[in-house]
Design a protein around this motif. Structure first.
Motif, PDB file in Angstrom:
ATOM      1  N   PHE A  29       3.243  -5.979  -1.816  1.00  0.00           N
ATOM      2  CA  PHE A  29       3.390  -5.059  -2.957  1.00  0.00           C
ATOM      3  C   PHE A  29       5.551  -4.384  -3.206  1.00  0.00           C
ATOM      4  O   PHE A  29       5.414  -3.851  -3.763  1.00  0.00           O
ATOM      5  CB  PHE A  29       3.682  -3.494  -2.253  1.00  0.00           C
ATOM      6  CG  PHE A  29       1.498  -3.095  -2.324  1.00  0.00           C
ATOM      7  CD1 PHE A  29       1.000  -2.893  -3.057  1.00  0.00           C
ATOM      8  CD2 PHE A  29       0.550  -3.682  -1.496  1.00  0.00           C
ATOM      9  CE1 PHE A  29      -0.422  -2.513  -3.061  1.00  0.00           C
ATOM     10  CE2 PHE A  29      -0.829  -3.855  -1.146  1.00  0.00           C
ATOM     11  CZ  PHE A  29      -1.155  -3.492  -2.146  1.00  0.00           C
ATOM     12  N   GLY A  30       6.098  -5.175  -1.982  1.00  0.00           N
ATOM     13  CA  GLY A  30       7.257  -5.218  -2.448  1.00  0.00           C
ATOM     14  C   GLY A  30       7.879  -4.379  -1.915  1.00  0.00           C
ATOM     15  O   GLY A  30       7.284  -4.092  -0.680  1.00  0.00           O
ATOM     16  N   GLY A  31       9.391  -4.031  -2.268  1.00  0.00           N
ATOM     17  CA  GLY A  31      10.190  -2.879  -1.271  1.00  0.00           C
ATOM     18  C   GLY A  31      11.500  -3.056  -0.785  1.00  0.00           C
ATOM     19  O   GLY A  31      11.670  -5.081  -0.376  1.00  0.00           O
ATOM     20  N   ASN A  32      11.920  -2.631  -0.021  1.00  0.00           N
ATOM     21  CA  ASN A  32      13.048  -2.883   0.376  1.00  0.00           C
ATOM     22  C   ASN A  32      12.655  -3.543   2.416  1.00  0.00           C
ATOM     23  O   ASN A  32      12.938  -4.133   2.814  1.00  0.00           O
ATOM     24  CB  ASN A  32      14.104  -1.739   0.737  1.00  0.00           C
ATOM     25  CG  ASN A  32      13.663  -0.951   1.939  1.00  0.00           C
ATOM     26  OD1 ASN A  32      13.758  -0.959   3.030  1.00  0.00           O
ATOM     27  ND2 ASN A  32      13.680   0.431   1.729  1.00  0.00           N
ATOM     28  N   GLU A  33      13.592  -4.063   2.226  1.00  0.00           N
ATOM     29  CA  GLU A  33      13.618  -5.423   3.761  1.00  0.00           C
ATOM     30  C   GLU A  33      14.261  -4.785   4.371  1.00  0.00           C
ATOM     31  O   GLU A  33      14.580  -5.431   5.920  1.00  0.00           O
ATOM     32  CB  GLU A  33      14.532  -6.197   3.156  1.00  0.00           C
ATOM     33  CG  GLU A  33      14.316  -6.880   1.935  1.00  0.00           C
ATOM     34  CD  GLU A  33      13.734  -7.628   1.750  1.00  0.00           C
ATOM     35  OE1 GLU A  33      12.667  -8.029   2.910  1.00  0.00           O
ATOM     36  OE2 GLU A  33      12.858  -7.561   0.823  1.00  0.00           O
ATOM     37  N   ALA A  34      13.783  -3.179   5.109  1.00  0.00           N
ATOM     38  CA  ALA A  34      14.577  -2.683   6.072  1.00  0.00           C
ATOM     39  C   ALA A  34      13.526  -2.709   7.681  1.00  0.00           C
ATOM     40  O   ALA A  34      13.758  -3.306   8.329  1.00  0.00           O
ATOM     41  CB  ALA A  34      14.302  -1.419   5.916  1.00  0.00           C
ATOM     42  N   ILE A  35      11.944  -3.484   6.724  1.00  0.00           N
ATOM     43  CA  ILE A  35      11.591  -3.215   7.856  1.00  0.00           C
ATOM     44  C   ILE A  35      10.218  -3.681   7.419  1.00  0.00           C
ATOM     45  O   ILE A  35       9.878  -3.662   6.145  1.00  0.00           O
ATOM     46  CB  ILE A  35      10.953  -2.267   9.420  1.00  0.00           C
ATOM     47  CG1 ILE A  35      10.190  -2.834  10.556  1.00  0.00           C
ATOM     48  CG2 ILE A  35      10.278  -0.770   8.330  1.00  0.00           C
ATOM     49  CD1 ILE A  35       9.884  -2.077  11.438  1.00  0.00           C
ATOM     50  N   ASP A  36       9.318  -5.011   8.122  1.00  0.00           N
ATOM     51  CA  ASP A  36       8.013  -5.044   7.076  1.00  0.00           C
ATOM     52  C   ASP A  36       6.709  -4.292   7.338  1.00  0.00           C
ATOM     53  O   ASP A  36       6.624  -3.873   8.624  1.00  0.00           O
ATOM     54  CB  ASP A  36       7.223  -6.665   7.664  1.00  0.00           C
ATOM     55  CG  ASP A  36       8.441  -7.708   6.506  1.00  0.00           C
ATOM     56  OD1 ASP A  36       9.201  -7.060   5.952  1.00  0.00           O
ATOM     57  OD2 ASP A  36       8.783  -8.664   6.832  1.00  0.00           O
ATOM     58  N   PHE A  37       6.051  -4.036   6.435  1.00  0.00           N
ATOM     59  CA  PHE A  37       4.909  -3.075   7.455  1.00  0.00           C
ATOM     60  C   PHE A  37       3.795  -4.223   6.739  1.00  0.00           C
ATOM     61  O   PHE A  37       3.147  -4.697   5.264  1.00  0.00           O
ATOM     62  CB  PHE A  37       4.476  -1.756   6.138  1.00  0.00           C
ATOM     63  CG  PHE A  37       5.315  -0.500   6.784  1.00  0.00           C
ATOM     64  CD1 PHE A  37       4.908   0.208   7.346  1.00  0.00           C
ATOM     65  CD2 PHE A  37       7.038  -1.053   6.533  1.00  0.00           C
ATOM     66  CE1 PHE A  37       6.107   1.569   7.883  1.00  0.00           C
ATOM     67  CE2 PHE A  37       7.854   0.284   6.500  1.00  0.00           C
ATOM     68  CZ  PHE A  37       7.563   1.046   7.600  1.00  0.00           C
ATOM     69  N   LEU A  38       2.333  -4.001   7.691  1.00  0.00           N
ATOM     70  CA  LEU A  38       1.398  -5.323   7.034  1.00  0.00           C
ATOM     71  C   LEU A  38       0.534  -4.146   7.172  1.00  0.00           C
ATOM     72  O   LEU A  38      -0.175  -3.533   8.506  1.00  0.00           O
ATOM     73  CB  LEU A  38       1.357  -6.264   7.590  1.00  0.00           C
ATOM     74  CG  LEU A  38       0.265  -6.633   8.211  1.00  0.00           C
ATOM     75  CD1 LEU A  38       0.052  -7.365   6.973  1.00  0.00           C
ATOM     76  CD2 LEU A  38      -0.432  -8.162   9.127  1.00  0.00           C
TER      77      LEU A  38
END
Length: 274
Positions: free
Chosen positions: A24-33
């Motif tokens: 879904f994209g998004g910034n690189e601050a942290i990954d969500f799964l």
């Protein structure tokens, strides 16, 4: 502000099993799964991803036998589901991540957090418990066999799943269009086999191993005991519990605005707010 989400699907192969991952994209601050529940698929998290991407990079998995992932496979054991998730995190995420799972996805998520604490920074478990459920397979069979498939068209499927609501639209969109109508994107028997362990397996020992900040979320109108969910939060080092009123088992779809508030509050508490 309305977040525009462009879903990028890509296939990965793990131990001979092709899995579909949605980015879904998004910034690189942290990954969500994000892990969906039984008979769901990763795209059901689209409404969540619309706001969650401002906190980090969001991906969702079509778990084995679901959605666009491979269906004709022999292994639907809990360990297979857990290993799939671990491999996706190891190969495609910047660990440790925030892991979110609903129902069966919640079970898989907390087993990953227990088994591999190095991979999970924070955990959100929605409507899932460590308790066995002797009736779970019968209940699943009765539920799936109540679906009057094939649906003739999308609107008929949407009406069956509750009409023009987020829940109704999401479940209708999860159906697979074939020449004779709309069908589930899974095999019923695979779904039933996927819960074989839950009939008798007690996962409390695993649950108590969880050490990361953990939010347990329940729905007031769910069939799952909220006392049980509350006790889960009390039985780990850093747990908390929230009950969403007027919501049921699929509360991320039934009460999406409140779910967002609850999750964002948790993210701020663990210092992931933007």
């Amino acid at each position: 502000m309305k977040w525009v989400i462009v879903i990028n699907n890509f296939q990965i192969e793990l131990a001979g099993n092709n899995l579909n991952v949605l980015d879904f994209g998004g910034n690189e601050a942290i990954d969500f799964l994000l892990l969906h529940g039984l008979a769901g698929r990763g795209s059901e998290w689209k409404s969540t991803a619309e706001w969650l991407t401002k906190y980090g990079h969001v991906i969702a998995l079509d778990q084995r036998g679901h959605g666009q992932s491979q269906s004709k496979i022999p292994d639907f054991s809990r360990e297979a589901y857990v290993q799939d998730t671990i491999k996706v995190i190891e190969q495609y995420c910047d660990a440790p991540i925030v892991l979110i799972g609903q129902s069966m996805g919640g079970l898989n998520a907390f087993l990953v957090a227990a088994k591999r604490p190095d991979l999970v920074k924070a955990l959100i478990v929605v409507e899932a418990t460590p308790d066995p459920d002797p009736k779970v397979q019968d209940n699943i069979r009765n539920w799936l066999e109540s679906w009057p498939v094939p649906f003739l068209n999308f609107d008929e499927a949407k009406r069956f799943f509750g009409g023009d609501t987020l829940y109704g639209r999401t479940f209708a969109e999860s159906m697979e269009k074939r020449t004779d109508g709309y069908w589930p994107a899974f095999n019923n028997e695979d779904m039933i086999h996927s819960m074989k362990d839950v009939v008798s397996q007690n996962y409390w020992e695993d649950w108590r191993k969880i050490s990361c900040p953990t939010l347990v979320v329940g729905g007031e109108k769910s069939f799952i005991s909220q006392d049980l969910l509350r006790s889960m939060a009390k039985n780990i080092t850093d747990g908390r519990y929230i009950c969403i009123s007027e919501a049921g088992h699929d509360l991320h779809l039934e009460a999406s605005s409140t779910f967002r508030e609850v999750v964002e509050s948790f993210l701020k508490e663990i210092c992931l707010d933007k």
